[in-house]
Design a protein around this motif. Sequence first.
Motif, PDB file in Angstrom:
ATOM      1  N   ASN A  77       0.792  -1.232   0.000  1.00  0.00           N
ATOM      2  CA  ASN A  77       0.000   0.000   0.000  1.00  0.00           C
ATOM      3  C   ASN A  77       0.829   1.289   0.000  1.00  0.00           C
ATOM      4  O   ASN A  77       0.320   2.335  -0.402  1.00  0.00           O
ATOM      5  CB  ASN A  77      -0.942   0.018   1.206  1.00  0.00           C
ATOM      6  N   TRP A  78       2.068   1.221   0.495  1.00  0.00           N
ATOM      7  CA  TRP A  78       2.911   2.418   0.583  1.00  0.00           C
ATOM      8  C   TRP A  78       4.307   2.095   0.090  1.00  0.00           C
ATOM      9  O   TRP A  78       4.764   0.951   0.191  1.00  0.00           O
ATOM     10  CB  TRP A  78       2.963   2.927   2.027  1.00  0.00           C
ATOM     11  N   ASP A  79       4.986   3.106  -0.410  1.00  0.00           N
ATOM     12  CA  ASP A  79       6.344   2.952  -0.909  1.00  0.00           C
ATOM     13  C   ASP A  79       7.314   3.113   0.268  1.00  0.00           C
ATOM     14  O   ASP A  79       7.752   4.214   0.572  1.00  0.00           O
ATOM     15  CB  ASP A  79       6.611   4.003  -1.997  1.00  0.00           C
ATOM     16  N   VAL A  80       7.607   1.988   0.931  1.00  0.00           N
ATOM     17  CA  VAL A  80       8.502   2.011   2.085  1.00  0.00           C
ATOM     18  C   VAL A  80       9.776   1.243   1.762  1.00  0.00           C
ATOM     19  O   VAL A  80       9.782   0.339   0.924  1.00  0.00           O
ATOM     20  CB  VAL A  80       7.830   1.439   3.359  1.00  0.00           C
ATOM     21  N   HIS A  81      10.848   1.619   2.446  1.00  0.00           N
ATOM     22  CA  HIS A  81      12.139   0.965   2.207  1.00  0.00           C
ATOM     23  C   HIS A  81      12.355  -0.183   3.193  1.00  0.00           C
ATOM     24  O   HIS A  81      12.422  -1.342   2.802  1.00  0.00           O
ATOM     25  CB  HIS A  81      13.268   1.990   2.299  1.00  0.00           C
ATOM     26  N   LYS A  82      12.431   0.137   4.482  1.00  0.00           N
ATOM     27  CA  LYS A  82      12.638  -0.898   5.501  1.00  0.00           C
ATOM     28  C   LYS A  82      11.624  -0.723   6.628  1.00  0.00           C
ATOM     29  O   LYS A  82      11.158   0.378   6.897  1.00  0.00           O
ATOM     30  CB  LYS A  82      14.052  -0.819   6.080  1.00  0.00           C
ATOM     31  N   ILE A  83      11.320  -1.865   7.273  1.00  0.00           N
ATOM     32  CA  ILE A  83      10.383  -1.881   8.398  1.00  0.00           C
ATOM     33  C   ILE A  83      11.027  -2.656   9.546  1.00  0.00           C
ATOM     34  O   ILE A  83      11.596  -3.730   9.342  1.00  0.00           O
ATOM     35  CB  ILE A  83       9.057  -2.575   8.018  1.00  0.00           C
ATOM     36  N   ALA A  84      10.893  -2.116  10.760  1.00  0.00           N
ATOM     37  CA  ALA A  84      11.311  -2.832  11.972  1.00  0.00           C
ATOM     38  C   ALA A  84      10.151  -2.802  12.966  1.00  0.00           C
ATOM     39  O   ALA A  84       9.537  -1.757  13.170  1.00  0.00           O
ATOM     40  CB  ALA A  84      12.547  -2.190  12.592  1.00  0.00           C
ATOM     41  N   VAL A  85       9.838  -3.974  13.527  1.00  0.00           N
ATOM     42  CA  VAL A  85       8.780  -4.080  14.542  1.00  0.00           C
ATOM     43  C   VAL A  85       9.329  -4.933  15.681  1.00  0.00           C
ATOM     44  O   VAL A  85       9.837  -6.035  15.450  1.00  0.00           O
ATOM     45  CB  VAL A  85       7.500  -4.740  13.982  1.00  0.00           C
ATOM     46  N   VAL A 103       9.720   2.781  10.335  1.00  0.00           N
ATOM     47  CA  VAL A 103       9.532   2.613   8.895  1.00  0.00           C
ATOM     48  C   VAL A 103      10.342   3.686   8.179  1.00  0.00           C
ATOM     49  O   VAL A 103      10.224   4.868   8.511  1.00  0.00           O
ATOM     50  CB  VAL A 103       8.041   2.764   8.496  1.00  0.00           C
ATOM     51  N   SER A 104      11.142   3.267   7.201  1.00  0.00           N
ATOM     52  CA  SER A 104      11.846   4.255   6.387  1.00  0.00           C
ATOM     53  C   SER A 104      11.220   4.293   4.999  1.00  0.00           C
ATOM     54  O   SER A 104      10.748   3.284   4.474  1.00  0.00           O
ATOM     55  CB  SER A 104      13.345   3.933   6.292  1.00  0.00           C
ATOM     56  N   SER A 105      11.213   5.505   4.440  1.00  0.00           N
ATOM     57  CA  SER A 105      10.624   5.715   3.123  1.00  0.00           C
ATOM     58  C   SER A 105      11.287   6.919   2.467  1.00  0.00           C
ATOM     59  O   SER A 105      11.954   7.714   3.136  1.00  0.00           O
ATOM     60  CB  SER A 105       9.114   5.934   3.244  1.00  0.00           C
ATOM     61  N   VAL A 106      11.098   7.038   1.160  1.00  0.00           N
ATOM     62  CA  VAL A 106      11.660   8.181   0.444  1.00  0.00           C
ATOM     63  C   VAL A 106      10.990   9.463   0.928  1.00  0.00           C
ATOM     64  O   VAL A 106      11.643  10.460   1.192  1.00  0.00           O
ATOM     65  CB  VAL A 106      11.498   8.006  -1.083  1.00  0.00           C
ATOM     66  N   GLY A 111       5.869   6.856   4.898  1.00  0.00           N
ATOM     67  CA  GLY A 111       6.386   6.334   6.162  1.00  0.00           C
ATOM     68  C   GLY A 111       5.410   6.513   7.309  1.00  0.00           C
ATOM     69  O   GLY A 111       5.174   5.591   8.095  1.00  0.00           O
ATOM     70  N   LEU A 112       4.813   7.706   7.414  1.00  0.00           N
ATOM     71  CA  LEU A 112       3.859   7.976   8.501  1.00  0.00           C
ATOM     72  C   LEU A 112       2.610   7.113   8.373  1.00  0.00           C
ATOM     73  O   LEU A 112       2.143   6.531   9.361  1.00  0.00           O
ATOM     74  CB  LEU A 112       3.482   9.460   8.501  1.00  0.00           C
ATOM     75  N   ASP A 113       2.067   7.019   7.160  1.00  0.00           N
ATOM     76  CA  ASP A 113       0.853   6.211   6.960  1.00  0.00           C
ATOM     77  C   ASP A 113       1.123   4.732   7.229  1.00  0.00           C
ATOM     78  O   ASP A 113       0.321   4.044   7.864  1.00  0.00           O
ATOM     79  CB  ASP A 113       0.309   6.395   5.540  1.00  0.00           C
ATOM     80  N   ALA A 114       2.257   4.237   6.742  1.00  0.00           N
ATOM     81  CA  ALA A 114       2.599   2.824   6.958  1.00  0.00           C
ATOM     82  C   ALA A 114       2.829   2.537   8.437  1.00  0.00           C
ATOM     83  O   ALA A 114       2.397   1.495   8.945  1.00  0.00           O
ATOM     84  CB  ALA A 114       3.829   2.450   6.136  1.00  0.00           C
ATOM     85  N   CYS A 115       3.486   3.453   9.139  1.00  0.00           N
ATOM     86  CA  CYS A 115       3.751   3.266  10.565  1.00  0.00           C
ATOM     87  C   CYS A 115       2.437   3.180  11.348  1.00  0.00           C
ATOM     88  O   CYS A 115       2.263   2.289  12.190  1.00  0.00           O
ATOM     89  CB  CYS A 115       4.620   4.409  11.074  1.00  0.00           C
ATOM     90  N   LYS A 116       1.505   4.079  11.064  1.00  0.00           N
ATOM     91  CA  LYS A 116       0.193   4.055  11.738  1.00  0.00           C
ATOM     92  C   LYS A 116      -0.551   2.753  11.432  1.00  0.00           C
ATOM     93  O   LYS A 116      -1.110   2.119  12.314  1.00  0.00           O
ATOM     94  CB  LYS A 116      -0.656   5.252  11.323  1.00  0.00           C
ATOM     95  N   PHE A 117      -0.530   2.350  10.166  1.00  0.00           N
ATOM     96  CA  PHE A 117      -1.173   1.097   9.764  1.00  0.00           C
ATOM     97  C   PHE A 117      -0.577  -0.084  10.525  1.00  0.00           C
ATOM     98  O   PHE A 117      -1.301  -0.943  11.040  1.00  0.00           O
ATOM     99  CB  PHE A 117      -1.019   0.893   8.251  1.00  0.00           C
ATOM    100  N   LEU A 118       0.750  -0.134  10.599  1.00  0.00           N
ATOM    101  CA  LEU A 118       1.423  -1.264  11.250  1.00  0.00           C
ATOM    102  C   LEU A 118       1.040  -1.386  12.720  1.00  0.00           C
ATOM    103  O   LEU A 118       0.709  -2.481  13.191  1.00  0.00           O
ATOM    104  CB  LEU A 118       2.938  -1.130  11.107  1.00  0.00           C
ATOM    105  N   ILE A 119       1.071  -0.279  13.460  1.00  0.00           N
ATOM    106  CA  ILE A 119       0.738  -0.379  14.895  1.00  0.00           C
ATOM    107  C   ILE A 119      -0.745  -0.686  15.083  1.00  0.00           C
ATOM    108  O   ILE A 119      -1.114  -1.471  15.954  1.00  0.00           O
ATOM    109  CB  ILE A 119       1.191   0.871  15.694  1.00  0.00           C
ATOM    110  N   ASP A 120      -1.609  -0.087  14.263  1.00  0.00           N
ATOM    111  CA  ASP A 120      -3.048  -0.366  14.386  1.00  0.00           C
ATOM    112  C   ASP A 120      -3.353  -1.832  14.099  1.00  0.00           C
ATOM    113  O   ASP A 120      -4.127  -2.472  14.824  1.00  0.00           O
ATOM    114  CB  ASP A 120      -3.855   0.531  13.449  1.00  0.00           C
ATOM    115  N   GLU A 121      -2.751  -2.382  13.051  1.00  0.00           N
ATOM    116  CA  GLU A 121      -2.988  -3.789  12.697  1.00  0.00           C
ATOM    117  C   GLU A 121      -2.368  -4.733  13.717  1.00  0.00           C
ATOM    118  O   GLU A 121      -2.936  -5.776  14.028  1.00  0.00           O
ATOM    119  CB  GLU A 121      -2.453  -4.086  11.297  1.00  0.00           C
TER     120      GLU A 121
END
Length: 200
Positions: A77-85, A103-106, A111-121
């Motif tokens: 869903n988002w253009d992200v580079h790396k994810i750590a959880v 979350v790192s992104s260009v 990055g912000l949207d993916a980070c929120k999605f990750l914690i919510d999910e």
Amino acid sequence: MSLEENNLIEILEEGHKVDILKYIDYVSAPQAGAIATFSGTTRDTFEGKTVLELRYEAYVPMATRYLSYICADARSNWDVHKIAVAHRLGPVPVGETSVFVAVSSVHRGDGLDACKFLIDELKASVPIWKKEVYANGEVWKENSEFMEKRLELAEKRLENAESLVKKKKHVVGGEHKRSCCGSKVRVQEDEEHTDNNPSH
């Protein structure tokens, strides 16, 4: 620890603290112009009760698998580079981090949207359970996101059931009954052909 597709997923056993800098270093990259993070910490009160600590338990193989699915979903869903959880198990005293997402992104928006999605999910679907320990007792807690997800799934099931009932009514008791063989075709013989054929 799970390390795939530029994802670092760790469920930390009791006694191991979340090393925030480790996860920020992991997601850092020259092509990433943004690093979005979320740090969930134990607060000292809940609804007027004094909180001493939170205690977490998990079914680790399934939790890791769910986190992998969630990371893949975020990437789709988002253009992200790396994810750590990272998520701690065992007791987490007031002021300490229990869960961390980086979350790192260009660009910052992804990055912000993916980070929120990750914690919510994570809160809604990963099998990690929380017990709140108060000065005068303790209680297992369900996350509000989990309850919302459960309600959302129940509503979808209800919609599907209602849709099936409507289809059934249409097929069985409605104006347009269907036969088992589809629509019927009526064949009429040509009158001239019938008159000229003595066998009819």
